[in-house]
Design a protein around this motif. Sequence first.
Motif, PDB file in Angstrom:
ATOM      1  N   TYR A   1       0.804  -1.134   0.032  1.00 19.38           N
ATOM      2  CA  TYR A   1       0.085  -0.120  -0.041  1.00 19.38           C
ATOM      3  C   TYR A   1       0.975   1.082   0.042  1.00 19.38           C
ATOM      4  O   TYR A   1       2.138   1.571   0.507  1.00 19.38           O
ATOM      5  CB  TYR A   1      -1.062   0.056   1.352  1.00 19.38           C
TER       6      TYR A   1
ATOM      7  N   GLU B   1      -2.829  -1.600  -3.250  1.00 17.93           N
ATOM      8  CA  GLU B   1      -3.636  -0.496  -3.366  1.00 17.93           C
ATOM      9  C   GLU B   1      -2.769   0.833  -3.424  1.00 17.93           C
ATOM     10  O   GLU B   1      -1.838   0.974  -2.779  1.00 17.93           O
ATOM     11  CB  GLU B   1      -4.395  -0.310  -1.833  1.00 17.93           C
TER      12      GLU B   1
ATOM     13  N   LYS C   1      -2.941   5.149  -3.798  1.00 19.03           N
ATOM     14  CA  LYS C   1      -3.776   6.327  -3.645  1.00 19.03           C
ATOM     15  C   LYS C   1      -2.863   7.495  -3.986  1.00 19.03           C
ATOM     16  O   LYS C   1      -1.884   7.675  -3.395  1.00 19.03           O
ATOM     17  CB  LYS C   1      -4.271   6.387  -2.008  1.00 19.03           C
TER      18      LYS C   1
ATOM     19  N   CYS D   1      -4.702  -1.693 -12.519  1.00 18.69           N
ATOM     20  CA  CYS D   1      -4.866  -2.557 -11.463  1.00 18.69           C
ATOM     21  C   CYS D   1      -4.312  -4.023 -12.268  1.00 18.69           C
ATOM     22  O   CYS D   1      -5.409  -4.653 -12.678  1.00 18.69           O
ATOM     23  CB  CYS D   1      -6.199  -2.845 -11.167  1.00 18.69           C
TER      24      CYS D   1
ATOM     25  N   SER E   1      -6.722  -5.578  -6.532  1.00 21.27           N
ATOM     26  CA  SER E   1      -5.912  -4.516  -6.328  1.00 21.27           C
ATOM     27  C   SER E   1      -6.954  -3.155  -6.734  1.00 21.27           C
ATOM     28  O   SER E   1      -7.866  -3.217  -6.780  1.00 21.27           O
ATOM     29  CB  SER E   1      -4.756  -4.427  -7.437  1.00 21.27           C
ATOM     30  N   LYS E   2      -6.287  -2.224  -6.200  1.00 23.99           N
ATOM     31  CA  LYS E   2      -7.153  -1.059  -6.116  1.00 23.99           C
ATOM     32  C   LYS E   2      -6.222   0.529  -6.465  1.00 23.99           C
ATOM     33  O   LYS E   2      -5.210   0.553  -5.832  1.00 23.99           O
ATOM     34  CB  LYS E   2      -7.642  -0.738  -4.591  1.00 23.99           C
TER      35      LYS E   2
END
Lengths: 480, 249
Positions: free
Chosen positions: A231, A262, A264, A292, A297-298
């Motif tokens: 992440y 992930e 962001k 992704c 996944s994100k």
Amino acid sequence: MTRDEAIIKKHTEDGYKYGFTTDIDQERAEIGLNESTIRFISDKKNEPEWLLDWRLKAYDIWKKMENPDWAHLNIPVIDYQSISYYASSKKKKYKSIDEVDPEILKTYEKLGIPLEEQKMLAGVAVDYVMDSDSVFTTFKEKLSEAGVIFCSISEAVKEYPDLVKKYLGSVVPQRDNYFAALNSAVFSDGSFIYIPKGVRCPMELSTYFRINAENTGQFERTLIIADDKSYVSYLEGCTAPKRDENQLHAAVVELVALEEAEIKYSTVQNWYPGDKDGKGGIYNFVTKRGICEGNRSKISWTQVETGSAITWKYPGCILKGNNSIGEFYSVAVTNNKQQADTGTKMLHLGSNTRSRIVSKGISAGNSSNTYRGQVLIGPNAENAYNFSQCDSMLMTDRCGAHTYPYLDIKNNSAQVEHEATTSKIGEDMMFYCNQRGLSDEEAVNLIVNGFCKEVFNELPMEFAVEAKKLLEVSLEGSVG
Amino acid sequence: MLEIKNLHANVVSKPILKGLNLNIAPGEVHAIMGPNGTGKSTLASTLAGRNGYEVTKGDIVFEGEDLLDMEPDERARAGVFLAFQYPVEIPGVTTINFMKSAINARRKAEGEAAIKASEFMAEMKKNLELVEINQEFMKRSVNVGFSGGEKKRNEIFQMAMLNPKLCILDETDSGLDIDALRVVSEGVNAMRSKERSFLIITHYQRLLDYIQPDFVHVMYNGKIVKSGDKSLAKKLEDKGYDWIKEANA
């Protein structure tokens, strides 16, 4: 708060966010773009042969392409042969802050930016940035303990050539579009991040912490790879209106999320928008895309766009892994003569992929603000789901808001929802706020912040506070 | 507290108020009644300074100041509160944030520091109890998804929070069930004081069963045509408005 208090506050409470600049003495490339310009850039950066070839291939592609004209934008003719493609770090600097446009300084003050940082942003020569060494060192140590790689892309080419070679251009290929091809040919620098398997990056990564971030503006190239089950949250940009002598900006950002990873990615973009009559201002043509790659996944994009004379930007997600998720949260504010054509692309390829789009456009002055979004559901994307919400708010009768949603659905099991609203900032809402004692300015801020709340909620806390303030400054005196 | 002299006002160039006179002293409760379309709500909007309500003649003096010289937000900060007939929804803005902003806007104008969180919370709690609203609702966006009754209670709650000198209630009772009507009225009664005045605009007499006015005025065709004590309201209830219309035809 006085300026001194602001400085103290920044240093005592805010942690740190100065840039880390060093003046490296390098000459400029000659004006104009040809093969030798690219060889010059590559040579200056001591790049390996493969990267030079990669750049040259991009240049060949670019030469055969044309400036895109499909956006709802009025783009002045750009003379690509009158631009310098290797701006050295030796920018023209002001000798003292007194030489800087007082309008800009006023804005800095409203945003509560400390004096030293103001100087840096405005391009005043700063000899010494306080505290930088120690903060930076602790920061680096923490990351390397976790095994996170965070460096400039030039450094990554040298230190981690296999990773760069594997992923560079894998999400945004050279021929993707005109500006991506240009960027691939001449990119200056940018960030490289690799998060190893199973690692949760111990802190939010921000461009503030990158050495020489200042110089990478024009043709920035960013590559972020999140390995399985990792992440990372990355913050890009700065709320301060940053002047730059380069009018054309064409950045490329590529994100790769592997199995259950992930990413962001949050942006606050506030490049110089030009003056009230639309003179000057940055042309911002950005290609941002994430893939992704792995299942579950994100990738989540959040952007607050208030700057630039022209914004052309569609951060998107390729949802290839099954059960992967793509998100796009955007606030785009245009004022005076600014133009923005921005939105996202969600390409659903895997099954059970989900995407969510929340776009808030605010137009003021004589500006034009366009949302353009594509949702594609591929034939194999069983049970894909998309929700899009596009709201526009108009502050005056002279500005424009446009929404162009494109839906391309090739699988019948898909569920796609789209909601859109356009409203003038309500006279009744304003009056209600006025009647409770709020001035026009306070009322606008309250209403606009409410309108953007869903997006601000996605921003990391500190960024959200800055973004709110930025909106207030951007929309000052805009109701009419 | 409030002196209205020969007030004429247009809405979209159409004359609505046609020479209205009204004096309200501190501590008094005045009710304005009248048939639909006689300008009752126009009076409320004009006092609050709403855009599009154009005063063509006459004066309004509030606490010795020329009210017509003031912007709507200045009037509000000077102590004029309007409880809206149709409270407005503000998506994404919590009621708590809205109230804090309103209180701090006043404080800022007075050169005072922002309200302390503890002080605000105490006030809030007290006034929520007054209108029988759950604290949870402070976290919801202003009026969004509120029932008609909740919206009106919210108006009275805001009125209590902002401590106005003059409270104008614009048909606050319309569309309220009996419980909400009782709650709203009790809120108003609790706020009555020697310093605070009320101007209550209503179409029906039933609100005045709960709030005892000192004066009742009947408005017709843009003017006050009859004034009296609360027995006038009773008379209107029994006889309707026709006798007023006939007398002023």
